[in-house]
Write a protein that holds these residues in place. Structure first.
Motif, PDB file in Angstrom:
ATOM      1  N   LEU A 297      -7.589   4.889  11.300  1.00 25.12           N
ATOM      2  CA  LEU A 297      -7.964   4.673   9.911  1.00 25.12           C
ATOM      3  C   LEU A 297      -9.109   3.683   9.835  1.00 25.12           C
ATOM      4  CD1 LEU A 297      -4.354   4.410   8.567  1.00 25.12           C
ATOM      5  CD2 LEU A 297      -5.983   6.100   7.783  1.00 25.12           C
TER       6      LEU A 297
ATOM      7  N   TYR B  40      -8.360   0.556  12.028  1.00 23.04           N
ATOM      8  CA  TYR B  40      -6.950   0.365  12.328  1.00 23.04           C
ATOM      9  C   TYR B  40      -6.451   1.603  13.069  1.00 23.04           C
ATOM     10  CZ  TYR B  40      -6.784  -3.331   8.705  1.00 23.04           C
ATOM     11  OH  TYR B  40      -6.989  -4.462   7.952  1.00 23.04           O
TER      12      TYR B  40
ATOM     13  N   ASP C  82     -15.155  -9.692  15.401  1.00 24.34           N
ATOM     14  CA  ASP C  82     -13.765  -9.676  15.827  1.00 24.34           C
ATOM     15  C   ASP C  82     -13.431  -8.321  16.427  1.00 24.34           C
ATOM     16  OD1 ASP C  82     -10.572 -10.589  14.265  1.00 24.34           O
ATOM     17  OD2 ASP C  82     -11.061  -9.872  16.272  1.00 24.34           O
TER      18      ASP C  82
ATOM     19  N   TYR D 144       0.848  -1.185   0.000  1.00 28.51           N
ATOM     20  CA  TYR D 144       0.000   0.000   0.000  1.00 28.51           C
ATOM     21  C   TYR D 144       0.889   1.243   0.000  1.00 28.51           C
ATOM     22  CZ  TYR D 144      -4.431  -2.365   1.229  1.00 28.51           C
ATOM     23  OH  TYR D 144      -5.576  -3.126   1.225  1.00 28.51           O
TER      24      TYR D 144
ATOM     25  N   TYR E  70     -13.292  -5.464  13.392  1.00 32.72           N
ATOM     26  CA  TYR E  70     -13.869  -5.784  12.086  1.00 32.72           C
ATOM     27  C   TYR E  70     -15.374  -5.908  12.239  1.00 32.72           C
ATOM     28  CZ  TYR E  70     -15.668  -9.462   8.933  1.00 32.72           C
ATOM     29  OH  TYR E  70     -16.438 -10.226   8.091  1.00 32.72           O
TER      30      TYR E  70
ATOM     31  N   PHE F 109      -4.489  -3.518  13.668  1.00 36.01           N
ATOM     32  CA  PHE F 109      -5.903  -3.857  13.537  1.00 36.01           C
ATOM     33  C   PHE F 109      -6.628  -3.669  14.862  1.00 36.01           C
ATOM     34  CE2 PHE F 109      -9.566  -6.195  12.128  1.00 36.01           C
ATOM     35  CZ  PHE F 109      -9.971  -6.935  13.232  1.00 36.01           C
TER      36      PHE F 109
ATOM     37  N   PHE G 286      -9.177   2.389   2.077  1.00 33.76           N
ATOM     38  CA  PHE G 286      -8.958   3.142   3.305  1.00 33.76           C
ATOM     39  C   PHE G 286      -9.430   4.589   3.181  1.00 33.76           C
ATOM     40  CE2 PHE G 286      -6.387   0.542   6.169  1.00 33.76           C
ATOM     41  CZ  PHE G 286      -6.117  -0.541   5.363  1.00 33.76           C
TER      42      PHE G 286
ATOM     43  N   LEU H 187       0.244  -0.080  10.746  1.00 28.51           N
ATOM     44  CA  LEU H 187      -1.156  -0.083  11.140  1.00 28.51           C
ATOM     45  C   LEU H 187      -1.446  -1.280  12.025  1.00 28.51           C
ATOM     46  CD1 LEU H 187      -1.061   1.615   8.437  1.00 28.51           C
ATOM     47  CD2 LEU H 187      -3.478   1.045   8.246  1.00 28.51           C
TER      48      LEU H 187
ATOM     49  N   GLN I 166      -9.233  -3.833   0.501  1.00 24.00           N
ATOM     50  CA  GLN I 166      -9.668  -2.932   1.557  1.00 24.00           C
ATOM     51  C   GLN I 166      -9.352  -1.503   1.117  1.00 24.00           C
ATOM     52  OE1 GLN I 166      -8.409  -3.992   5.547  1.00 24.00           O
ATOM     53  NE2 GLN I 166      -8.763  -6.176   5.183  1.00 24.00           N
TER      54      GLN I 166
ATOM     55  N   SER J 282     -10.849  -8.260  18.617  1.00 19.86           N
ATOM     56  CA  SER J 282      -9.636  -8.690  19.293  1.00 19.86           C
ATOM     57  C   SER J 282      -8.557  -7.630  19.380  1.00 19.86           C
ATOM     58  CB  SER J 282      -9.061  -9.926  18.587  1.00 19.86           C
ATOM     59  OG  SER J 282      -8.688  -9.607  17.252  1.00 19.86           O
TER      60      SER J 282
ATOM     61  N   TYR K 255     -13.502  -2.060   8.712  1.00 22.55           N
ATOM     62  CA  TYR K 255     -12.362  -2.303   9.610  1.00 22.55           C
ATOM     63  C   TYR K 255     -11.875  -0.982  10.197  1.00 22.55           C
ATOM     64  CZ  TYR K 255     -12.288  -6.043   6.098  1.00 22.55           C
ATOM     65  OH  TYR K 255     -12.647  -7.033   5.226  1.00 22.55           O
TER      66      TYR K 255
ATOM     67  N   ARG L  17     -16.147  -9.767   3.085  1.00 19.34           N
ATOM     68  CA  ARG L  17     -15.023 -10.268   3.876  1.00 19.34           C
ATOM     69  C   ARG L  17     -14.124 -11.101   2.985  1.00 19.34           C
ATOM     70  NH1 ARG L  17     -15.993 -14.797   8.324  1.00 19.34           N
ATOM     71  NH2 ARG L  17     -15.785 -16.076   6.471  1.00 19.34           N
ATOM     72  N   GLY L  18     -12.837 -11.097   3.298  1.00 23.74           N
ATOM     73  CA  GLY L  18     -11.916 -11.950   2.560  1.00 23.74           C
ATOM     74  C   GLY L  18     -10.683 -11.194   2.143  1.00 23.74           C
ATOM     75  N   LEU L  19      -9.542 -11.837   2.245  1.00 26.51           N
ATOM     76  CA  LEU L  19      -8.282 -11.173   1.919  1.00 26.51           C
ATOM     77  C   LEU L  19      -8.166 -10.885   0.425  1.00 26.51           C
ATOM     78  CD1 LEU L  19      -5.897 -13.113   4.286  1.00 26.51           C
ATOM     79  CD2 LEU L  19      -6.562 -10.713   4.460  1.00 26.51           C
TER      80      LEU L  19
ATOM     81  N   GLU M  16     -10.478  -9.563  -1.175  1.00 26.41           N
ATOM     82  CA  GLU M  16     -11.231  -8.328  -1.374  1.00 26.41           C
ATOM     83  C   GLU M  16     -10.351  -7.139  -1.004  1.00 26.41           C
ATOM     84  OE1 GLU M  16     -14.279  -7.912  -2.528  1.00 26.41           O
ATOM     85  OE2 GLU M  16     -14.767 -10.046  -2.734  1.00 26.41           O
TER      86      GLU M  16
ATOM     87  N   SER N 289      -9.478 -14.492   7.878  1.00 24.86           N
ATOM     88  CA  SER N 289      -9.774 -14.372   6.452  1.00 24.86           C
ATOM     89  C   SER N 289      -9.872 -12.913   6.015  1.00 24.86           C
ATOM     90  CB  SER N 289     -11.094 -15.081   6.144  1.00 24.86           C
ATOM     91  OG  SER N 289     -12.153 -14.477   6.873  1.00 24.86           O
TER      92      SER N 289
END
Lengths: 114, 115
Positions: B91, B35, B56, A36, B48, B45, B106, B43, B104, B58, B33, B98-100, B102, A99
């Protein structure tokens, strides 16, 4: 825990010179890898990503990155830097226990000399 | 089309005060999300959302931090009894699903300074 290392905090290159930004990740059998860019006052913009297949990935703005499993690296390159490339660059890896969660490196700030 | 927007862009507050940070995701994006970017750090996390639920949480650093999302759209991150170590850029990102795989997207962030 997973981690991403960007060993260079700052890099300065002359306009027109080539660029390589380093990124190493800690582990992940088949990592999802991302670069990024963050320009001042802007959000992060995705340059490119790697999930599988060809280890040389082409991105936007003339950037490319190469995944090297043996070195756990995903270095970003550009053959000729433009002044507008001055920004902060972040490497990220998809968390193996998630994921959707991205784990980011601490970033490399690129300065471009005229 | 419009990207992710966040407000305020800057916030200065006194230690002990509560703050609310707002995120407007891209229309139609179901995943959202938060961050945190501390000075010289990458960044981190925080939380979510999928729709209005937060499966999540966490990454929230303490129980002073909370977030909600309403109508599957706008999200608010609230920090109660702010501390100086909360100073950072917050941020928000959204993705279609959902899904890596996809992307993101910002927002520009909210820069929070706790005096």
């Amino acid at each position: 825990a997973q981690s991403v290392t960007q060993p260079d905090i700052h890099i300065t290159v002359s306009e027109g010179a080539s660029l390589e930004l380093r990124c190493n990740y800690s582990y992940g059998a088949t990592p999802y890898l991302f670069w990024y860019v963050q320009s001042p006052g802007q959000g992060l913009q995705l340059l490119l990503k790697y999930f599988s297949g060809d280890t040389l990935v082409q991105g936007i703005k003339g950037f490319e990155a190469e995944f090297k499993r043996s070195q756990s690296s995903f270095n970003l390159r550009k053959p000729s830097v433009h002044w507008s490339d001055a920004a902060e660059y972040f490497c990220a890896v998809g968390a193996t226990d998630s994921s959707y969660k991205l784990i980011f490196g601490s970033g490399t700030r690129l300065l471009v000399r005229p | 089309g419009a990207g992710v927007s966040q407000s305020p862009s800057n916030k200065v507050t006194e230690k002990g005060k509560d703050v609310e940070l707002r995120c407007d995701p891209i229309s139609g994006h179901t995943a959202l999300y938060w961050y945190r970017q501390s000075l010289g750090q990458g960044l981190e996390f925080l939380i979510y959302f999928q729709g209005n639920s937060a499966p999540d949480k966490s990454g929230l650093p303490s129980d002073r931090f909370s977030a909600e999302r309403t109508g599957g759209s706008v999200s608010t991150l609230t920090i109660q009894r702010t501390q100086q170590e909360d100073s950072a850029v917050y941020l928000c990102a959204s993705s279609l699903q959902r899904g890596l795989q996809e992307t993101q997207y910002f927002g520009p962030g909210t820069r929070l300074l706790v005096l």
